[in-house]
Design an enzyme around this catalytic site. Structure first.
Site, PDB file in Angstrom:
ATOM      1  N   HIS A  60       0.873  -1.186   0.000  1.00  0.00           N
ATOM      2  CA  HIS A  60       0.000   0.000   0.000  1.00  0.00           C
ATOM      3  C   HIS A  60       0.906   1.231   0.000  1.00  0.00           C
ATOM      4  O   HIS A  60       1.573   1.507   0.999  1.00  0.00           O
ATOM      5  CB  HIS A  60      -0.907   0.001   1.229  1.00  0.00           C
ATOM      6  CG  HIS A  60      -1.814  -1.194   1.279  1.00  0.00           C
ATOM      7  ND1 HIS A  60      -3.046  -1.210   0.672  1.00  0.00           N
ATOM      8  CD2 HIS A  60      -1.641  -2.427   1.819  1.00  0.00           C
ATOM      9  CE1 HIS A  60      -3.604  -2.400   0.857  1.00  0.00           C
ATOM     10  NE2 HIS A  60      -2.779  -3.167   1.545  1.00  0.00           N
ATOM     11  N   ARG A  62      -0.177   4.393  -0.732  1.00  0.00           N
ATOM     12  CA  ARG A  62      -0.903   5.638  -0.351  1.00  0.00           C
ATOM     13  C   ARG A  62      -0.712   6.737  -1.401  1.00  0.00           C
ATOM     14  O   ARG A  62      -1.235   6.658  -2.448  1.00  0.00           O
ATOM     15  CB  ARG A  62      -0.491   6.142   1.044  1.00  0.00           C
ATOM     16  CG  ARG A  62      -0.464   5.081   2.132  1.00  0.00           C
ATOM     17  CD  ARG A  62      -1.812   4.534   2.489  1.00  0.00           C
ATOM     18  NE  ARG A  62      -1.731   3.672   3.666  1.00  0.00           N
ATOM     19  CZ  ARG A  62      -2.465   2.576   3.848  1.00  0.00           C
ATOM     20  NH1 ARG A  62      -3.356   2.208   2.959  1.00  0.00           N
ATOM     21  NH2 ARG A  62      -2.346   1.855   4.943  1.00  0.00           N
ATOM     22  N   ASN A  92      -6.576   0.512  -2.914  1.00  0.00           N
ATOM     23  CA  ASN A  92      -7.433   1.180  -1.915  1.00  0.00           C
ATOM     24  C   ASN A  92      -6.838   2.518  -1.506  1.00  0.00           C
ATOM     25  O   ASN A  92      -6.637   2.804  -0.334  1.00  0.00           O
ATOM     26  CB  ASN A  92      -7.676   0.268  -0.694  1.00  0.00           C
ATOM     27  CG  ASN A  92      -6.394  -0.063   0.050  1.00  0.00           C
ATOM     28  OD1 ASN A  92      -5.324  -0.133  -0.540  1.00  0.00           O
ATOM     29  ND2 ASN A  92      -6.503  -0.271   1.349  1.00  0.00           N
ATOM     30  N   LYS A 141      -7.690  -6.351  -8.074  1.00  0.00           N
ATOM     31  CA  LYS A 141      -7.837  -6.669  -6.647  1.00  0.00           C
ATOM     32  C   LYS A 141      -9.302  -6.570  -6.258  1.00  0.00           C
ATOM     33  O   LYS A 141      -9.990  -5.612  -6.607  1.00  0.00           O
ATOM     34  CB  LYS A 141      -7.008  -5.676  -5.813  1.00  0.00           C
ATOM     35  CG  LYS A 141      -7.101  -5.857  -4.303  1.00  0.00           C
ATOM     36  CD  LYS A 141      -6.338  -7.078  -3.829  1.00  0.00           C
ATOM     37  CE  LYS A 141      -6.481  -7.337  -2.345  1.00  0.00           C
ATOM     38  NZ  LYS A 141      -5.627  -6.556  -1.488  1.00  0.00           N
ATOM     39  N   HIS A 170      -8.807  -9.991  -1.228  1.00  0.00           N
ATOM     40  CA  HIS A 170      -8.797  -9.849   0.229  1.00  0.00           C
ATOM     41  C   HIS A 170     -10.037 -10.620   0.676  1.00  0.00           C
ATOM     42  O   HIS A 170     -11.168 -10.168   0.469  1.00  0.00           O
ATOM     43  CB  HIS A 170      -8.876  -8.376   0.650  1.00  0.00           C
ATOM     44  CG  HIS A 170      -8.917  -8.202   2.131  1.00  0.00           C
ATOM     45  ND1 HIS A 170      -7.956  -7.497   2.826  1.00  0.00           N
ATOM     46  CD2 HIS A 170      -9.793  -8.655   3.070  1.00  0.00           C
ATOM     47  CE1 HIS A 170      -8.246  -7.532   4.117  1.00  0.00           C
ATOM     48  NE2 HIS A 170      -9.364  -8.224   4.287  1.00  0.00           N
ATOM     49  N   HIS A 217      -2.892 -12.724   1.979  1.00  0.00           N
ATOM     50  CA  HIS A 217      -2.783 -12.908   3.437  1.00  0.00           C
ATOM     51  C   HIS A 217      -3.716 -13.965   4.033  1.00  0.00           C
ATOM     52  O   HIS A 217      -4.649 -13.653   4.762  1.00  0.00           O
ATOM     53  CB  HIS A 217      -2.943 -11.592   4.202  1.00  0.00           C
ATOM     54  CG  HIS A 217      -3.994 -10.654   3.690  1.00  0.00           C
ATOM     55  ND1 HIS A 217      -5.263 -11.048   3.358  1.00  0.00           N
ATOM     56  CD2 HIS A 217      -3.958  -9.321   3.453  1.00  0.00           C
ATOM     57  CE1 HIS A 217      -5.951 -10.007   2.949  1.00  0.00           C
ATOM     58  NE2 HIS A 217      -5.186  -8.952   2.982  1.00  0.00           N
ATOM     59  N   ASP A 284       2.611  -6.802   2.737  1.00  0.00           N
ATOM     60  CA  ASP A 284       1.372  -6.058   3.015  1.00  0.00           C
ATOM     61  C   ASP A 284       1.712  -4.741   3.722  1.00  0.00           C
ATOM     62  O   ASP A 284       1.055  -4.346   4.689  1.00  0.00           O
ATOM     63  CB  ASP A 284       0.376  -6.891   3.820  1.00  0.00           C
ATOM     64  CG  ASP A 284      -1.034  -6.311   3.766  1.00  0.00           C
ATOM     65  OD1 ASP A 284      -1.241  -5.259   3.114  1.00  0.00           O
ATOM     66  OD2 ASP A 284      -1.939  -6.906   4.378  1.00  0.00           O
ATOM     67  N   GLY A 299      -2.883  -2.544  10.122  1.00  0.00           N
ATOM     68  CA  GLY A 299      -1.718  -2.790   9.272  1.00  0.00           C
ATOM     69  C   GLY A 299      -0.464  -2.098   9.764  1.00  0.00           C
ATOM     70  O   GLY A 299      -0.524  -1.204  10.612  1.00  0.00           O
TER      71      GLY A 299
HETATM   72  O1  DOR Z   1      -4.385  -4.286   7.622  1.00  0.00           O
HETATM   73  C1  DOR Z   1      -4.697  -3.886   6.501  1.00  0.00           C
HETATM   74  N1  DOR Z   1      -4.352  -2.665   6.075  1.00  0.00           N
HETATM   75  N2  DOR Z   1      -5.417  -4.683   5.708  1.00  0.00           N
HETATM   76  C2  DOR Z   1      -5.957  -4.234   4.549  1.00  0.00           C
HETATM   77  O2  DOR Z   1      -6.608  -4.975   3.872  1.00  0.00           O
HETATM   78  C3  DOR Z   1      -5.769  -2.834   4.141  1.00  0.00           C
HETATM   79  C4  DOR Z   1      -4.534  -2.298   4.729  1.00  0.00           C
HETATM   80  C5  DOR Z   1      -4.469  -0.794   4.573  1.00  0.00           C
HETATM   81  O3  DOR Z   1      -4.656  -0.316   3.454  1.00  0.00           O
HETATM   82  O4  DOR Z   1      -4.191  -0.118   5.563  1.00  0.00           O
HETATM   83 ZN    ZN Z   2      -3.146  -5.109   2.026  1.00  0.00          ZN
HETATM   84 ZN    ZN Z   3      -5.962  -7.066   2.418  1.00  0.00          ZN
END
Ligand code: DOR
Ligand code: ZN
Ligand code: ZN
Length: 415
Positions: A60, A62, A92, A141, A170, A217, A284, A299
Protein backbone atom coordinates in the site's frame (compact mmCIF):
# COMPACT_ATOMS: atom_id res chain seq x y z
CA UNK A 1 27.30 0.25 -19.66
CA UNK A 2 28.86 -3.14 -18.97
CA UNK A 3 29.08 -4.23 -15.36
CA UNK A 4 30.73 -7.37 -14.02
CA UNK A 5 30.12 -8.99 -10.66
CA UNK A 6 33.16 -10.97 -9.54
CA UNK A 7 33.76 -13.39 -6.66
CA UNK A 8 30.11 -14.24 -6.36
CA UNK A 9 28.34 -17.32 -5.15
CA UNK A 10 25.27 -17.47 -7.34
CA UNK A 11 22.11 -19.46 -6.84
CA UNK A 12 21.39 -20.96 -10.26
CA UNK A 13 19.57 -24.15 -11.19
CA UNK A 14 18.85 -24.68 -7.49
CA UNK A 15 22.53 -24.84 -6.61
CA UNK A 16 25.10 -22.41 -5.26
CA UNK A 17 27.89 -22.03 -7.82
CA UNK A 18 30.97 -19.80 -7.90
CA UNK A 19 30.50 -17.56 -10.92
CA UNK A 20 30.89 -14.16 -12.54
CA UNK A 21 27.91 -12.24 -13.87
CA UNK A 22 28.12 -9.91 -16.84
CA UNK A 23 25.44 -7.24 -17.10
CA UNK A 24 24.93 -5.18 -20.23
CA UNK A 25 22.55 -2.25 -20.02
CA UNK A 26 19.59 -3.52 -18.03
CA UNK A 27 20.02 -7.24 -18.46
CA UNK A 28 22.11 -10.23 -17.49
CA UNK A 29 24.26 -11.11 -20.48
CA UNK A 30 26.31 -13.99 -19.22
CA UNK A 31 26.87 -16.16 -16.15
CA UNK A 32 30.07 -18.19 -16.19
CA UNK A 33 33.01 -19.35 -14.05
CA UNK A 34 35.27 -16.82 -15.77
CA UNK A 35 34.19 -14.03 -18.10
CA UNK A 36 36.92 -12.49 -20.27
CA UNK A 37 35.02 -9.48 -21.62
CA UNK A 38 36.25 -6.19 -20.25
CA UNK A 39 33.56 -4.35 -18.26
CA UNK A 40 33.22 -0.59 -17.68
CA UNK A 41 32.77 -1.25 -13.99
CA UNK A 42 33.30 -4.13 -11.58
CA UNK A 43 31.71 -5.16 -8.31
CA UNK A 44 33.54 -7.49 -5.97
CA UNK A 45 30.93 -9.63 -4.23
CA UNK A 46 33.60 -10.86 -1.77
CA UNK A 47 32.40 -14.46 -1.99
CA UNK A 48 28.96 -13.42 -0.89
CA UNK A 49 25.72 -14.89 -2.14
CA UNK A 50 24.03 -13.23 -5.12
CA UNK A 51 20.30 -13.86 -5.49
CA UNK A 52 17.45 -12.29 -7.50
CA UNK A 53 16.09 -9.10 -5.91
CA UNK A 54 12.77 -9.47 -4.11
CA UNK A 55 9.37 -8.76 -5.65
CA UNK A 56 6.80 -7.60 -3.11
CA UNK A 57 3.39 -8.32 -4.56
CA UNK A 58 1.36 -6.62 -1.80
CA UNK A 59 2.14 -2.99 -1.03
CA UNK A 60 0.00 0.00 0.00
CA UNK A 61 1.83 3.06 -1.28
CA UNK A 62 -0.90 5.64 -0.35
CA UNK A 63 0.23 8.92 -2.01
CA UNK A 64 -2.58 10.88 -3.78
CA UNK A 65 -4.59 12.42 -0.89
CA UNK A 66 -2.85 10.22 1.68
CA UNK A 67 0.66 11.53 1.08
CA UNK A 68 0.81 12.37 4.77
CA UNK A 69 0.95 8.59 5.46
CA UNK A 70 3.32 7.63 2.63
CA UNK A 71 4.16 8.54 -0.96
CA UNK A 72 5.88 6.90 -3.90
CA UNK A 73 9.26 8.32 -2.92
CA UNK A 74 9.25 7.09 0.67
CA UNK A 75 7.63 3.74 -0.13
CA UNK A 76 10.04 2.97 -2.96
CA UNK A 77 13.06 3.97 -0.87
CA UNK A 78 11.80 1.68 1.89
CA UNK A 79 11.55 -1.03 -0.76
CA UNK A 80 15.20 -0.65 -1.78
CA UNK A 81 16.29 -0.77 1.87
CA UNK A 82 14.40 -4.07 2.06
CA UNK A 83 16.00 -5.55 -1.05
CA UNK A 84 12.77 -5.17 -3.03
CA UNK A 85 13.15 -3.83 -6.58
CA UNK A 86 9.60 -4.44 -7.81
CA UNK A 87 6.45 -3.57 -5.91
CA UNK A 88 2.84 -4.30 -6.82
CA UNK A 89 0.60 -1.71 -5.29
CA UNK A 90 -2.94 -2.03 -4.04
CA UNK A 91 -5.83 0.14 -5.25
CA UNK A 92 -7.43 1.18 -1.92
CA UNK A 93 -5.97 4.64 -2.32
CA UNK A 94 -7.78 7.97 -1.98
CA UNK A 95 -9.20 8.36 -4.61
CA UNK A 96 -9.54 4.64 -5.28
CA UNK A 97 -7.93 3.09 -8.37
CA UNK A 98 -11.16 1.81 -9.90
CA UNK A 99 -11.13 3.26 -13.41
CA UNK A 100 -8.71 3.76 -16.29
CA UNK A 101 -8.39 7.49 -15.73
CA UNK A 102 -7.20 7.14 -12.14
CA UNK A 103 -5.04 4.15 -13.01
CA UNK A 104 -3.30 6.14 -15.75
CA UNK A 105 -2.80 9.11 -13.43
CA UNK A 106 -1.32 6.71 -10.92
CA UNK A 107 1.11 5.22 -13.46
CA UNK A 108 2.26 8.74 -14.37
CA UNK A 109 2.72 9.72 -10.73
CA UNK A 110 4.75 6.58 -9.99
CA UNK A 111 6.87 7.08 -13.11
CA UNK A 112 7.94 10.46 -11.79
CA UNK A 113 8.60 9.41 -8.21
CA UNK A 114 9.42 5.73 -7.90
CA UNK A 115 12.92 4.44 -7.16
CA UNK A 116 11.82 0.88 -7.97
CA UNK A 117 9.79 -0.86 -10.67
CA UNK A 118 6.09 -1.03 -10.01
CA UNK A 119 2.86 -2.69 -11.05
CA UNK A 120 -0.57 -1.40 -10.05
CA UNK A 121 -3.76 -3.31 -9.24
CA UNK A 122 -7.08 -1.91 -10.42
CA UNK A 123 -9.81 -2.44 -7.81
CA UNK A 124 -13.10 -4.19 -8.59
CA UNK A 125 -16.10 -2.57 -6.95
CA UNK A 126 -18.85 -4.71 -8.44
CA UNK A 127 -19.80 -2.07 -11.02
CA UNK A 128 -16.66 -1.47 -13.08
CA UNK A 129 -16.14 -4.61 -15.14
CA UNK A 130 -15.78 -2.57 -18.36
CA UNK A 131 -13.05 -0.42 -16.84
CA UNK A 132 -11.24 -3.52 -15.64
CA UNK A 133 -11.35 -5.20 -19.02
CA UNK A 134 -9.89 -2.18 -20.80
CA UNK A 135 -7.39 -1.12 -18.10
CA UNK A 136 -3.64 -0.98 -18.82
CA UNK A 137 -2.91 -3.47 -16.08
CA UNK A 138 -3.31 -7.23 -15.75
CA UNK A 139 -3.65 -7.01 -11.99
CA UNK A 140 -7.09 -6.88 -10.38
CA UNK A 141 -7.84 -6.67 -6.65
CA UNK A 142 -11.13 -7.57 -5.04
CA UNK A 143 -11.91 -6.67 -1.43
CA UNK A 144 -14.65 -8.91 -0.05
CA UNK A 145 -14.61 -6.98 3.25
CA UNK A 146 -16.28 -3.88 1.79
CA UNK A 147 -13.12 -1.76 1.42
CA UNK A 148 -14.14 -0.67 -2.10
CA UNK A 149 -17.88 -1.12 -1.50
CA UNK A 150 -19.95 -4.18 -0.69
CA UNK A 151 -19.43 -6.76 -3.43
CA UNK A 152 -21.69 -9.76 -4.02
CA UNK A 153 -20.27 -13.14 -4.96
CA UNK A 154 -22.48 -13.01 -8.08
CA UNK A 155 -20.44 -10.00 -9.25
CA UNK A 156 -17.22 -11.85 -8.48
CA UNK A 157 -18.47 -14.71 -10.60
CA UNK A 158 -18.96 -12.36 -13.56
CA UNK A 159 -15.50 -10.91 -13.10
CA UNK A 160 -13.87 -14.35 -12.97
CA UNK A 161 -15.85 -15.53 -15.98
CA UNK A 162 -15.15 -12.56 -18.26
CA UNK A 163 -11.66 -11.44 -17.25
CA UNK A 164 -8.41 -13.24 -17.99
CA UNK A 165 -6.40 -10.95 -15.74
CA UNK A 166 -4.79 -12.08 -12.49
CA UNK A 167 -7.35 -11.52 -9.74
CA UNK A 168 -6.17 -11.20 -6.14
CA UNK A 169 -8.62 -11.31 -3.23
CA UNK A 170 -8.80 -9.85 0.23
CA UNK A 171 -10.92 -12.71 1.56
CA UNK A 172 -13.05 -11.58 4.50
CA UNK A 173 -16.84 -11.64 4.16
CA UNK A 174 -18.34 -8.17 4.74
CA UNK A 175 -21.73 -9.57 5.87
CA UNK A 176 -20.11 -11.65 8.59
CA UNK A 177 -18.01 -8.66 9.70
CA UNK A 178 -21.21 -6.58 9.95
CA UNK A 179 -22.98 -9.26 11.99
CA UNK A 180 -20.03 -9.33 14.40
CA UNK A 181 -19.99 -5.55 14.89
CA UNK A 182 -21.22 -5.73 18.49
CA UNK A 183 -18.25 -7.83 19.57
CA UNK A 184 -16.04 -4.73 19.50
CA UNK A 185 -12.64 -6.51 19.65
CA UNK A 186 -11.05 -6.32 16.22
CA UNK A 187 -10.11 -10.00 15.94
CA UNK A 188 -13.57 -11.10 17.09
CA UNK A 189 -15.35 -8.81 14.61
CA UNK A 190 -13.13 -10.04 11.80
CA UNK A 191 -13.13 -13.63 13.03
CA UNK A 192 -11.76 -16.79 11.36
CA UNK A 193 -15.21 -17.55 10.04
CA UNK A 194 -15.31 -14.27 8.08
CA UNK A 195 -12.19 -15.45 6.25
CA UNK A 196 -13.49 -18.99 5.80
CA UNK A 197 -16.80 -17.84 4.25
CA UNK A 198 -15.03 -15.67 1.68
CA UNK A 199 -12.34 -18.25 0.90
CA UNK A 200 -14.94 -20.97 0.36
CA UNK A 201 -17.03 -18.92 -2.04
CA UNK A 202 -14.08 -17.58 -4.01
CA UNK A 203 -12.37 -20.97 -4.26
CA UNK A 204 -15.61 -22.52 -5.50
CA UNK A 205 -15.98 -19.82 -8.16
CA UNK A 206 -12.39 -20.37 -9.33
CA UNK A 207 -13.04 -24.08 -9.62
CA UNK A 208 -16.34 -23.61 -11.43
CA UNK A 209 -14.72 -21.47 -14.16
CA UNK A 210 -11.37 -23.30 -14.01
CA UNK A 211 -9.58 -19.99 -13.57
CA UNK A 212 -6.62 -19.40 -11.31
CA UNK A 213 -7.13 -16.78 -8.61
CA UNK A 214 -4.87 -15.50 -5.82
CA UNK A 215 -5.75 -15.23 -2.14
CA UNK A 216 -3.87 -12.58 -0.18
CA UNK A 217 -2.78 -12.91 3.44
CA UNK A 218 -4.12 -16.34 4.38
CA UNK A 219 -4.24 -16.51 8.18
CA UNK A 220 -5.96 -19.68 9.36
CA UNK A 221 -5.85 -23.41 8.95
CA UNK A 222 -9.51 -23.95 8.11
CA UNK A 223 -9.57 -21.50 5.24
CA UNK A 224 -6.20 -22.78 3.99
CA UNK A 225 -7.48 -26.33 3.87
CA UNK A 226 -10.53 -25.32 1.88
CA UNK A 227 -8.57 -23.88 -1.03
CA UNK A 228 -8.17 -25.90 -4.19
CA UNK A 229 -5.79 -26.30 -7.12
CA UNK A 230 -7.08 -23.05 -8.65
CA UNK A 231 -5.99 -20.85 -5.78
CA UNK A 232 -2.49 -19.51 -5.14
CA UNK A 233 -1.76 -18.33 -1.60
CA UNK A 234 0.10 -15.48 0.05
CA UNK A 235 1.17 -15.15 3.68
CA UNK A 236 2.56 -12.01 5.33
CA UNK A 237 5.47 -11.62 7.74
CA UNK A 238 3.11 -10.42 10.45
CA UNK A 239 0.97 -13.54 10.34
CA UNK A 240 4.10 -15.73 10.30
CA UNK A 241 5.86 -14.07 13.24
CA UNK A 242 3.01 -12.90 15.50
CA UNK A 243 -0.18 -14.18 17.11
CA UNK A 244 -3.12 -12.41 18.70
CA UNK A 245 -1.25 -12.26 22.00
CA UNK A 246 0.28 -9.10 20.52
CA UNK A 247 -2.92 -7.40 21.74
CA UNK A 248 -1.62 -7.76 25.29
CA UNK A 249 1.38 -5.58 24.42
CA UNK A 250 -0.08 -3.13 21.95
CA UNK A 251 -3.88 -3.05 22.36
CA UNK A 252 -5.58 -1.75 19.20
CA UNK A 253 -2.19 -0.83 17.74
CA UNK A 254 -1.90 -4.57 16.97
CA UNK A 255 -4.80 -4.29 14.52
CA UNK A 256 -4.31 -5.65 11.02
CA UNK A 257 -6.78 -7.02 8.46
CA UNK A 258 -7.22 -9.95 8.49
CA UNK A 259 -6.26 -10.03 12.19
CA UNK A 260 -3.46 -11.92 13.88
CA UNK A 261 -4.69 -15.37 14.90
CA UNK A 262 -4.06 -17.97 17.58
CA UNK A 263 -0.77 -19.83 17.99
CA UNK A 264 -1.98 -23.04 16.33
CA UNK A 265 -2.93 -21.13 13.16
CA UNK A 266 0.43 -19.35 13.11
CA UNK A 267 2.27 -22.65 13.57
CA UNK A 268 0.21 -24.18 10.79
CA UNK A 269 1.25 -21.40 8.38
CA UNK A 270 4.90 -22.02 9.22
CA UNK A 271 4.43 -25.74 8.62
CA UNK A 272 2.83 -25.00 5.24
CA UNK A 273 5.71 -22.68 4.32
CA UNK A 274 8.23 -25.38 5.18
CA UNK A 275 6.29 -27.87 3.04
CA UNK A 276 6.11 -25.60 -0.01
CA UNK A 277 2.32 -25.35 0.25
CA UNK A 278 2.34 -21.53 0.10
CA UNK A 279 3.15 -19.55 -3.06
CA UNK A 280 4.19 -16.07 -1.93
CA UNK A 281 5.46 -14.18 1.10
CA UNK A 282 4.55 -10.48 0.92
CA UNK A 283 4.91 -7.50 3.23
CA UNK A 284 1.37 -6.06 3.02
CA UNK A 285 3.20 -2.80 3.76
CA UNK A 286 0.35 -0.69 5.20
CA UNK A 287 1.63 2.67 6.47
CA UNK A 288 -0.36 4.82 8.93
CA UNK A 289 0.58 7.71 11.19
CA UNK A 290 1.19 7.01 14.85
CA UNK A 291 -2.02 8.87 15.73
CA UNK A 292 -4.00 6.67 13.39
CA UNK A 293 -2.38 3.51 14.82
CA UNK A 294 -3.25 4.61 18.35
CA UNK A 295 -6.85 4.89 17.18
CA UNK A 296 -6.72 1.36 15.73
CA UNK A 297 -5.88 1.77 12.02
CA UNK A 298 -5.10 -1.73 10.63
CA UNK A 299 -1.72 -2.79 9.27
CA UNK A 300 1.99 -2.03 9.64
CA UNK A 301 4.82 -0.72 7.48
CA UNK A 302 7.12 -3.57 6.47
CA UNK A 303 9.03 -2.82 3.26
CA UNK A 304 12.13 -1.51 5.03
CA UNK A 305 12.67 -4.86 6.77
CA UNK A 306 11.66 -7.29 4.02
CA UNK A 307 15.21 -8.67 3.54
CA UNK A 308 16.01 -8.76 7.25
CA UNK A 309 12.87 -10.78 8.00
CA UNK A 310 13.11 -13.24 5.16
CA UNK A 311 16.83 -13.85 5.72
CA UNK A 312 16.19 -14.33 9.43
CA UNK A 313 13.64 -17.02 8.52
CA UNK A 314 16.41 -18.64 6.49
CA UNK A 315 18.90 -18.37 9.34
CA UNK A 316 16.30 -19.90 11.68
CA UNK A 317 16.14 -22.81 9.18
CA UNK A 318 12.42 -22.24 8.61
CA UNK A 319 13.13 -21.53 4.94
CA UNK A 320 15.82 -22.82 2.63
CA UNK A 321 17.49 -20.48 0.15
CA UNK A 322 15.51 -22.11 -2.62
CA UNK A 323 12.26 -21.40 -0.77
CA UNK A 324 13.22 -17.77 -0.16
CA UNK A 325 13.75 -17.34 -3.90
CA UNK A 326 10.56 -19.19 -4.77
CA UNK A 327 8.38 -17.25 -2.33
CA UNK A 328 9.85 -13.79 -2.83
CA UNK A 329 11.18 -13.77 -6.42
CA UNK A 330 10.20 -16.58 -8.76
CA UNK A 331 6.58 -17.20 -7.79
CA UNK A 332 5.48 -13.54 -7.61
CA UNK A 333 6.97 -13.01 -11.10
CA UNK A 334 5.17 -16.08 -12.43
CA UNK A 335 1.81 -15.53 -10.73
CA UNK A 336 1.56 -11.85 -11.68
CA UNK A 337 3.12 -12.19 -15.13
CA UNK A 338 6.17 -9.98 -14.52
CA UNK A 339 8.40 -10.75 -17.47
CA UNK A 340 12.13 -11.52 -17.15
CA UNK A 341 12.33 -11.01 -13.41
CA UNK A 342 12.60 -13.28 -10.38
CA UNK A 343 15.50 -15.46 -11.55
CA UNK A 344 19.16 -15.17 -12.48
CA UNK A 345 19.18 -16.16 -16.14
CA UNK A 346 20.68 -14.75 -19.35
CA UNK A 347 18.48 -12.02 -20.83
CA UNK A 348 16.62 -11.55 -17.53
CA UNK A 349 16.70 -8.07 -15.99
CA UNK A 350 19.71 -7.64 -13.73
CA UNK A 351 17.70 -7.22 -10.51
CA UNK A 352 20.13 -8.66 -8.00
CA UNK A 353 21.00 -8.67 -4.31
CA UNK A 354 24.36 -9.31 -2.77
CA UNK A 355 23.55 -10.81 0.59
CA UNK A 356 25.36 -10.45 3.89
CA UNK A 357 24.02 -13.63 5.36
CA UNK A 358 25.69 -13.33 8.75
CA UNK A 359 25.05 -9.66 9.48
CA UNK A 360 23.22 -9.29 12.78
CA UNK A 361 21.46 -6.35 14.30
CA UNK A 362 18.33 -4.95 15.90
CA UNK A 363 15.39 -3.58 13.91
CA UNK A 364 14.89 0.09 14.72
CA UNK A 365 11.62 1.55 13.48
CA UNK A 366 12.91 5.13 13.68
CA UNK A 367 15.42 4.26 10.91
CA UNK A 368 12.69 3.40 8.38
CA UNK A 369 12.55 5.26 5.06
CA UNK A 370 8.80 4.76 5.27
CA UNK A 371 6.95 7.71 6.80
CA UNK A 372 5.22 5.18 9.03
CA UNK A 373 7.36 4.21 11.98
CA UNK A 374 5.41 1.84 14.18
CA UNK A 375 6.12 -1.87 13.82
CA UNK A 376 5.79 -4.79 16.23
CA UNK A 377 9.21 -5.84 14.88
CA UNK A 378 10.87 -2.87 16.61
CA UNK A 379 13.67 -4.27 18.78
CA UNK A 380 13.64 -7.61 16.93
CA UNK A 381 17.03 -9.27 16.54
CA UNK A 382 17.60 -10.13 12.89
CA UNK A 383 20.28 -12.20 11.22
CA UNK A 384 20.95 -11.61 7.52
CA UNK A 385 20.63 -8.45 5.44
CA UNK A 386 21.40 -7.00 2.03
CA UNK A 387 24.81 -5.64 1.16
CA UNK A 388 24.16 -4.33 -2.38
CA UNK A 389 20.99 -3.90 -4.47
CA UNK A 390 21.04 -3.76 -8.27
CA UNK A 391 17.97 -2.79 -10.32
CA UNK A 392 18.11 -3.29 -14.08
CA UNK A 393 21.90 -3.11 -14.05
CA UNK A 394 22.17 0.00 -11.86
CA UNK A 395 23.51 -0.16 -8.32
CA UNK A 396 20.75 1.42 -6.22
CA UNK A 397 21.95 0.49 -2.71
CA UNK A 398 25.51 0.16 -1.45
CA UNK A 399 27.32 0.69 1.85
CA UNK A 400 24.07 1.14 3.78
CA UNK A 401 22.99 3.93 1.48
CA UNK A 402 20.40 4.39 -1.24
CA UNK A 403 22.12 5.61 -4.38
CA UNK A 404 19.26 4.95 -6.78
CA UNK A 405 17.35 7.76 -8.42
CA UNK A 406 13.85 9.09 -8.12
CA UNK A 407 11.95 8.31 -11.30
CA UNK A 408 14.25 5.41 -12.32
CA UNK A 409 11.46 2.92 -11.55
CA UNK A 410 9.58 1.58 -14.57
CA UNK A 411 6.00 0.43 -14.93
CA UNK A 412 6.04 -3.36 -15.37
CA UNK A 413 3.62 -3.00 -18.27
CA UNK A 414 6.42 -1.22 -20.16
CA UNK A 415 9.15 -3.78 -19.47
O1 DOR B 1 -4.39 -4.29 7.62
C1 DOR B 1 -4.70 -3.89 6.50
N1 DOR B 1 -4.35 -2.66 6.08
N2 DOR B 1 -5.42 -4.68 5.71
C2 DOR B 1 -5.96 -4.23 4.55
O2 DOR B 1 -6.61 -4.97 3.87
C3 DOR B 1 -5.77 -2.83 4.14
C4 DOR B 1 -4.53 -2.30 4.73
C5 DOR B 1 -4.47 -0.79 4.57
O3 DOR B 1 -4.66 -0.32 3.45
O4 DOR B 1 -4.19 -0.12 5.56
ZN1 ZN C 1 -3.15 -5.11 2.03
ZN1 ZN D 1 -5.96 -7.07 2.42
Amino acid sequence: MILKIENARVFIANKITYAEILIEDERIKKIAKIIDEKPDEKINAKNRLVIPAFIDSHVHVRDFFERYKEDYITASKAAIAGGVTTILEMPNTKPEIVNCEILNARIELARKKSYVDFGIFIGFNGKNLDEILSARTNLVKVYMDGTLGEIDYKDVEQLVEFSDKTIAFHAEDYKRIKENREKKLHHLVRDEYAELIAVKKISDIAKKYRKRIHICHVTCKDSFLYMNEYTTKEVTFHHIFFTNNLYERFGVMANINPPLRKLSDRNFLIEMLMKNRIDIIASDHAPHTLDEKIKGAPGFPCLDIFAKLVLTLMNYKILTLEQVINYCCKNPAKIFGIKNKGEILPNYYADLLIIDYKKEGIIKQEEFYSKSKFTPFDGFKYKGDIDTVILRGEIVYYDNEIIGKKGYGKYIGDL
